[in-house]
Every structure is written in structure tokens, then in C-alpha cells.
Design a protein around this motif. Structure first.
Motif, PDB file in Angstrom:
ATOM      1  N   GLY A 206       0.809  -1.221   0.000  1.00  0.00           N
ATOM      2  CA  GLY A 206       0.000   0.000   0.000  1.00  0.00           C
ATOM      3  C   GLY A 206       0.837   1.262   0.000  1.00  0.00           C
ATOM      4  O   GLY A 206       0.344   2.340  -0.336  1.00  0.00           O
ATOM      5  N   TYR A 207       2.127   1.129   0.371  1.00  0.00           N
ATOM      6  CA  TYR A 207       3.012   2.287   0.352  1.00  0.00           C
ATOM      7  C   TYR A 207       3.789   2.301  -0.955  1.00  0.00           C
ATOM      8  O   TYR A 207       4.386   1.301  -1.342  1.00  0.00           O
ATOM      9  N   VAL A 208       3.792   3.438  -1.625  1.00  0.00           N
ATOM     10  CA  VAL A 208       4.534   3.575  -2.875  1.00  0.00           C
ATOM     11  C   VAL A 208       5.769   4.441  -2.613  1.00  0.00           C
ATOM     12  O   VAL A 208       5.647   5.626  -2.287  1.00  0.00           O
ATOM     13  N   ALA A 209       6.943   3.841  -2.732  1.00  0.00           N
ATOM     14  CA  ALA A 209       8.201   4.565  -2.544  1.00  0.00           C
ATOM     15  C   ALA A 209       8.625   5.150  -3.893  1.00  0.00           C
ATOM     16  O   ALA A 209       9.326   4.506  -4.677  1.00  0.00           O
ATOM     17  N   ALA A 210       8.185   6.350  -4.180  1.00  0.00           N
ATOM     18  CA  ALA A 210       8.406   6.957  -5.490  1.00  0.00           C
ATOM     19  C   ALA A 210       9.882   7.268  -5.716  1.00  0.00           C
ATOM     20  O   ALA A 210      10.586   7.710  -4.797  1.00  0.00           O
TER      21      ALA A 210
END
Length: 445
Positions: A144-148
Motif C-alpha cells: 500500500g506504500y509507494v516509494a516513489a
């Protein structure tokens, strides 16, 4: 030697520029000079964020002129405090030309004065583990976390310093180096001369932007001097180790440290000083230590944008407002577009400084970059001498140099730019070369 810059000077180390508005504590260049017969060796640890190699080389040349110490026998490193004067462009922060002209003479003078004060001495080596203040700042995040990634445009596998995403942290990814290595120097009359320590903690940073401070490095110097009851001519030194992926921002348990400004630095410095002081009761003094040094430079390739990536970066720059930029995930790709263009303008290779210095029963390594804890641990495991540590940001600054496998994970330290620009295999190249120097010098008489 006091090197505190004036109010109003540039401060680098952040994505955007800051200006000195408040001096909390004085900054210093702390120097040690060793002499054995015709051999002269010097260390200078400077309260500054980073120093470019060409700057350091010029300072060494002047030190040689005024003191006779060979440039290859001098190790000059930055503590990496992010609250000091700027002599290098970092992201949108500029070098302060006035301070850049002033600082060299002060560093040189610290060596000249140290050489004048030399007296018969003895040395003791030691180490103590202080694991509680070193945390891996690279995290695996929950689904669910997007590390851009502002350079590639794709999601990273890890997130560095996940501010705002604390609830989605899964775990820190890397092992840290808990060891405080040190050597202590006394005169043969048992009066204290110096204590030189090394810890792989990036910095603490418990101050407001616009502050001048030596961070926990300076606080350690004051605390260890007080504990030892040493005189005013004592040099207490904390050098930065291999801390490229390590800090003390506890995202999982943020309440374990005091939140008032500078209190965390004081607590951490006091804890390290107390543990070092206790360990000093068990060291063995050597009054006939051998002294030698080795220095090398290896040519390392830079990794640069492709022609297509460069054109894309130039288009982004034309649409960006850097003068009023507020850094967030929406503007980071604009900041890194600028980095691609500036990186492309650099030479295709650089000379990477590597150094090993032997004093008695111990060896110090020097690498001119921000290395990961993994690199320092690898070197300690393979060092032929027990008493060994690596000083980072020594004799220059090539930016972050992660182990090659970290590029698969991504994360801030791998984002291509002037702060992370070397070829992916650079860590193994410089690490292996330093091990050769360590091994050679360990066998020297």
C-alpha cells in the motif's frame, strides 16, 4: 582551530539553501600530528558537511609547504554536520565563496600549531559497542506504500526516512555498525593529549534550520574532555564512519529521545563518552608505536543519463520554479531533473582517494565518500588487525557509494545525481583497494 562562519553564510546539506541565523556552538578543525624519526602523519577532522577533493588537495599542498608533511600522509575528513558553512554546491544549496576562501588557512594553521606542540607520547587503542543510537534509515514498507523514485519514475523497493508513512513501516533493511573505535594519546608524563573516536552515525540534527552547530560530534568533544579532566590543549575528536544508510531518526519509537533542541545530541554524546571513558580503564598503552601511511587514488566511472533522459530533464527544467521551490514528492522530479543536467556536465571519471594509516597496534582507513555500514563491517571483518575503523568523507566527497546490490532496492542514496553518481560497482572497487592497503600496512614494521 575555530572555523565558525559568520552569520548570513550559506548552509548546505539540504535540498534547499539555508542561511546561518544563530550560532549555537562553535565549529572547529581538530588536528593531530604524529612524528616518528623522519615520518610525519597528520589528521584533521573538520566540522563541515562535505569538502570536495580539489579543495582538500589544495589544502594538503599548503600544509606540505608550511609543515613539511607529505600530502599522502595527511587525512582530512568532514564530520558531516548539516549545520555548518558551505564550500560545495549540494542540490539547490550553493557554496559560499567567501567562506571557501577563508577556511583553508584555518585548517592549515591547525596542523601547523599541532606540529609545534608535539611532545613525547604513548598510544592506546580500544573499542566499545553502542548499538542503541544507530538505526538503518532504509525501510521495507508494507503493501500500500509507494516509494516513489524521482529519477526513474518507478517505485523503489525501499524507502529512506519514511516521514508520514510510519504506520506502513515493515522493517529496517540493513545491519548497522554499533562499534565506537578509538585511540587515546597521552604524553609520557601521563597528561592527556587527545582522544580520537569513530562512530557510524550520520548526524543527529536536533536543531532548527539556520543554526550553526557541530552536532553530536562537537558535543562528544566537550563531554569526553570533561570526563577525562583534560586541559584546554586536549583534542577530543569524533570522526564519521561508514554511516551512509544510518541515522537516529527513530520512526518506530519516536518518543525514546528528548524532543527539545540539542538535547538528543547531548544525550547521545554523553552516552558514548561514558562508555569510551569506562573502556579506557582497560586499555593497554604502547610507548613505542610504529607509524606508517599509504595512499592511493583509483579511477572510477560516473553513471550518467542517456541522451533521451537528458532531453527529458531539460524539458522539466524549463517548466520548473527553483527559486520558490518547496520540496515534496511533486517537486523532487524537478530537482532531480536539474541534477541530471549538472551531472552530465561533469567529467566521465573521477579520482577516488583511498588511505590507510598505521599507528602502533591499530590501523585507520579513509574513503572519500558516504559509504554504507555494510562496507565498514566488511572491512573490519577482513582487517588483519583487530583495532581498525574506517573514516568516511576522508580526503574528498564522491557522494553516496552504496553496495551494488542496493541499486536493485532503490531508495534515496541510489537516486542518480551529483550526490550519488558513481558506477554501480564502485563500492567493491574502492573497498577492495582499501583492504589491500590495510593488509600491506598491517605487515609494515
Amino acid at each position: 582551530m575555530d572555523i565558525t562562519p559568520p552569520l548570513g553564510t550559506f548552509i548546505n546539506g539540504d535540498f534547499v539553501p539555508h542561511y546561518a541565523q544563530y550560532i549555537h556552538d562553535r565549529l572547529h578543525a581538530r588536528a593531530l600530528v604524529f612524528q616518528q624519526n623522519e615520518i610525519l602523519i597528520a589528521f584533521v577532522v573538520v566540522d563541515i558537511c562535505v569538502m570536495p577533493k580539489d579543495f582538500v588537495d589544495d589544502v594538503k599542498a599548503e600544509i606540505n609547504k608550511q609543515s613539511g608533511i607529505k600530502p599522502e600522509n595527511i587525512l582530512i575528513s568532514a564530520t558531516h554536520t548539516h549545520a555548518a558553512g558551505s564550500i560545495a554546491s549540494v542540490y539547490l544549496g550553493a557554496a559560499d565563496v567567501q567562506y571557501m576562501k577563508k577556511l583553508p588557512a584555518l585548517i592549515v594553521k591547525s596542523i601547523v600549531l599541532a606540529k609545534q606542540k608535539t611532545r613525547p607520547a604513548k598510544i592506546a587503542w580500544g573499542s566499545v559497542d553502542v548499538p542503541e543510537h544507530v538505526l538503518c534509515r532504509r525501510y521495507k514498507m508494507k503493501p500500500g506504500y509507494v516509494a516513489a523514485n524521482p529519477v526513474s519514475g518507478h517505485a523503489d523497493q525501499v524507502k529512506t526516512n519514511p516521514f508520514g508513512g510510519e504506520e506502513l513501516i515493515d522493517h529496517g533493511t540493513n545491519q548497522t555498525d554499533p562499534q565506537v573505535g578509538f585511540f587515546a594519546i597521552k604524553g609520557v608524563d601521563n597528561r592527556w593529549i587527545a582522544l580520537f573516536a569513530n562512530y557510524s552515525l550520520h548526524y543527529v540534527g536536533d536543531w532548527d534550520n539556520g543554526t550553526i552547530s557541530a552536532d553530536y560530534f562537537g558535543e562528544f568533544s566537550r563531554q569526553i574532555q570533561a570526563k577525562l579532566g583534560a586541559g584546554d590543549d586536549f583534542a577530543g575528536v569524533m570522526s564519521n564512519g561508514t554511516s551512509g544508510d544510518v541515522n537516529i531518526w527513530d520512526f518506530v519509537n519516536p518518543q525514546r529521545y528528548p524532543t527539545q533542541k540539542f538535547e538528543k545530541s547531548k544525550l547521545i554524546a554523553a552516552d558514548i563518552a561514558a562508555k569510551v571513558f569506562n573502556q579506557l580503564q582497560h586499555v593497554e598503552w604502547d610507548d613505542e608505536p610504529g607509524l606508517s601511511a599509504q595512499y592511493d587514488e583509483v579511477i572510477v566511472q560516473l553513471r550518467k543519463p542517456t541522451a533521451e533522459e537528458l532531453k527529458k530533464a531539460e524539458r522539466i527544467i524549463t517548466q520548473s520554479d527553483y527559486e520558490h521551490m518547496q520540496i515534496n514528492m511533486e517537486t523532487l522530479h524537478q530537482l532531480y531533473a536539474r541534477e541530471q543536467v549538472l551531472l552530465d556536465d561533469l567529467p566521465d571519471t573521477l579520482e577516488f582517494p583511498i588511505q590507510a594509516i598505521k599507528i602502533g597496534r591499530g590501523v585507520i582507513g579513509g574513503l572519500g565518500a558516504e559509504m554504507f555500514a555494510e562496507t565498514g563491517l566488511w572491512l573490519k571483518k577482513r582487517s588483519p588487525v583487530k583495532n581498525y575503523f574506517t573514516i568516511g568523507l576522508a580526503n574528498g566527497n564522491a557522494g553516496y557509494v552504496p553496495p551494488e546490490h542496493e541499486f536493485e532496492n532503490g531508495g534515496y542514496e541510489t537516486w542518480r545525481g551529483r550526490t550519488s553518481k558513481l558506477e554501480k560497482g564502485a563500492e567493491a572497487i574502492v573497498r577492495d583497494e582499501l583492504l589491500k592497503l590495510i593488509t600491506d600496512i598491517a605487515g609494515a614494521p
